[in-house]
Design an enzyme around this catalytic site. Structure first.
Site, mmCIF file in Angstrom:
data_model
loop_
_atom_site.group_PDB
_atom_site.id
_atom_site.type_symbol
_atom_site.label_atom_id
_atom_site.label_comp_id
_atom_site.label_asym_id
_atom_site.label_seq_id
_atom_site.Cartn_x
_atom_site.Cartn_y
_atom_site.Cartn_z
ATOM 1 N N GLN A 69 21.233 13.944 -2.184
ATOM 2 C CA GLN A 69 21.560 13.724 -0.777
ATOM 3 C C GLN A 69 20.490 12.922 -0.059
ATOM 4 O O GLN A 69 19.379 12.747 -0.568
ATOM 5 C CB GLN A 69 21.726 15.061 -0.073
ATOM 6 N N HIS A 88 19.408 12.114 4.328
ATOM 7 C CA HIS A 88 19.714 12.434 5.720
ATOM 8 C C HIS A 88 19.486 11.207 6.588
ATOM 9 O O HIS A 88 18.575 10.422 6.335
ATOM 10 C CB HIS A 88 18.846 13.602 6.184
ATOM 11 N N GLU A 106 12.942 16.905 6.575
ATOM 12 C CA GLU A 106 12.692 18.229 5.990
ATOM 13 C C GLU A 106 11.313 18.248 5.340
ATOM 14 O O GLU A 106 10.917 17.277 4.698
ATOM 15 C CB GLU A 106 13.674 18.530 4.848
ATOM 16 N N HIS A 126 17.161 12.716 -2.427
ATOM 17 C CA HIS A 126 16.484 13.876 -3.017
ATOM 18 C C HIS A 126 17.493 14.910 -3.467
ATOM 19 O O HIS A 126 18.646 14.897 -3.019
ATOM 20 C CB HIS A 126 15.503 14.491 -2.007
ATOM 21 N N ARG A 185 25.971 12.644 0.771
ATOM 22 C CA ARG A 185 25.791 13.053 -0.620
ATOM 23 C C ARG A 185 25.985 11.897 -1.591
ATOM 24 O O ARG A 185 26.755 10.976 -1.324
ATOM 25 C CB ARG A 185 26.754 14.193 -0.959
HETATM 26 ZN ZN ZN Z 1 17.975 17.600 2.128
#
Ligand code: ZN
Length: 416
Positions: free
Chosen positions: A108, A110, A145, A274, A293
């Protein structure tokens, strides 16, 4: 006077009960043991959320009441602090988690804030319902993240250096047909071809590879430090559906395979591909659900949107070991303004004091015992206990026998 009213007049530390997510890929022992919960039926405990996400907020038990942390902020946004409200609006800007991956998660990436804003507006305009399977943008926020491993941890992070990708393509005979697509080190072209080629071509490339690797895996000749091992794992976790292979398997060879030791972490900036492969971590992210994704999933893949979002910068990933900012606190620094993750480790009779200015804090104890005190209030914490401290609260942690905690906060002074 109800609980919230009396709390607002005298804010202090609150114990939190997080929300357990039983996703199928989750481990069966780490989170139940952490929370002292029986798991006789071997249910997967994938994530333990400590946040104010309206779908699964942490709960405050007060007298007979159960109050969602989100409801507390709705009633009393001042607990977030003026700086947080000014920068992020009247909501907790982060989501804090313990995550246990027994099976690998999807590949995935972001979006950036701008991509998220545009994507959210665009999908709204097209009338795609928020819960539709083909909805990419669930909100208008980015989702950087940071995470720190609590056990041996395997993941994929960012595209490998171009020279490594070339060596890899030359070394795997089944991938020979892909070599021309990487002419001139054109990673973007190679990835575009992989993500958009007809499914039959995916199967034609991956079937012979897996036929060669399966016996090696069965004989114990593949180890988790090699992509071949994870290719077989992936083919087992995502078995042939209607005879087809998951094209995410290619990414196992294109991305850096990272093996983290406990205490090490990485930061996933916008656009960095990642995937978590196996292990337990503590994770802190911006308050968003926006995921694009790229395989290893039965869920919806929007290859075009992913290609627009991805960073094709290739190179070795940066491993975060944390920076000691004091004798007792190690900060895992990132460029994100929405959150900051640190580890507080107190040994015999040591004390940690919250800085004069701090954001809304959430803490979870992973080992040992301590007393958290604020004004006249004291709370005992031990492994598995989580708590919340409103912005600016003057609080202290003392431990006579030692404690390890992770702390989520919002950095207020050190970032523009
Ligand atoms: Zn992630």
């Amino acid at each position: 006077m109800n609980f919230i009213e009396s709390y607002i007049s005298n804010p202090t530390i609150l114990k939190l009960q997080g929300a357990i997510q039983h996703y199928a890929w989750g481990g069966k022992s780490f989170i139940p043991e952490l929370l002292h919960r029986d798991n006789a039926t071997a249910e997967p405990f994938a994530e333990y959320w400590l946040g104010a996400h309206p779908k699964s907020p942490a709960i405050i038990k007060a007298n007979e009441e159960s109050i969602g942390l989100n409801m507390l902020f709705t009633a009393a946004p001042q607990l977030l602090g003026a700086a947080v409200i000014n920068n992020f609006g009247p909501a907790l800007p982060y989501l804090f988690k313990i995550l246990d991956a027994r099976e690998m998660l999807s590949i995935q990436a972001h979006p950036s804030k701008q991509q998220a804003r545009e994507g959210f507006t665009r999908e709204n305009a097209r009338g795609i319902p928020l819960d539709a399977p083909n909805r990419n943008y669930k909100d208008n926020n980015h989702k950087p993240e940071v995470h720190v491993a609590l056990t041996d941890f395997y993941m994929l992070h960012g595209f490998r250096p171009l020279a490594e990708i070339e060596t890899m393509l030359n070394g795997i005979p089944e991938f020979a047909p892909l070599l021309p697509e990487f002419a001139g080190n054109d990673l973007k072209n190679l990835y575009r071809v992989i993500m958009t080629m007809p499914q039959r071509q995916v199967d034609d490339l991956l079937n012979p590879l897996l036929a060669r690797l399966e016996p090696l895996f069965a004989q114990g000749k593949l180890t988790p430090d090699a992509p071949d091992y994870w290719a077989v794992q992936a083919s087992r976790s995502f078995p042939l559906s209607e005879g087809h292979r998951d094209r995410g398997l290619f990414s196992i060879y294109l991305l850096n395979l990272v093996h983290l030791q406990p205490g090490q972490g990485t930061f996933q900036a916008a656009g960095v591909p990642h995937a978590y492969l196996r292990g337990v971590n503590v994770e802190l992210m911006a308050n968003s659900d926006n995921v694009l994704r790229g395989g290893l999933t039965p869920k919806y893949i929007d290859a075009q949107e992913l290609l627009k979002t991805l960073s094709f910068a290739a190179g070795k990933p940066e491993i975060l070991n944390g920076d000691k900012v004091s004798a007792t606190e190690t900060v895992y620094k990132t460029p994100a303004r929405d959150f900051e993750l640190s580890k507080i480790h107190l040994t015999n009779n040591e004390r940690w004091s919250a800085p004069a200015l701090h954001g809304p804090d959430i803490l979870i104890a992973l080992e040992g015992q301590a007393i958290i005190s604020a004004a006249q209030n004291q709370m005992e914490i031990s492994r598995g206990v989580a708590c919340f401290a409103p912005a600016g609260l003057d609080y202290h942690i003392n431990s006579t026998t030692g404690v390890v905690l992770f702390r989520a906060t919002v950095p207020l002074n050190n970032k523009e």
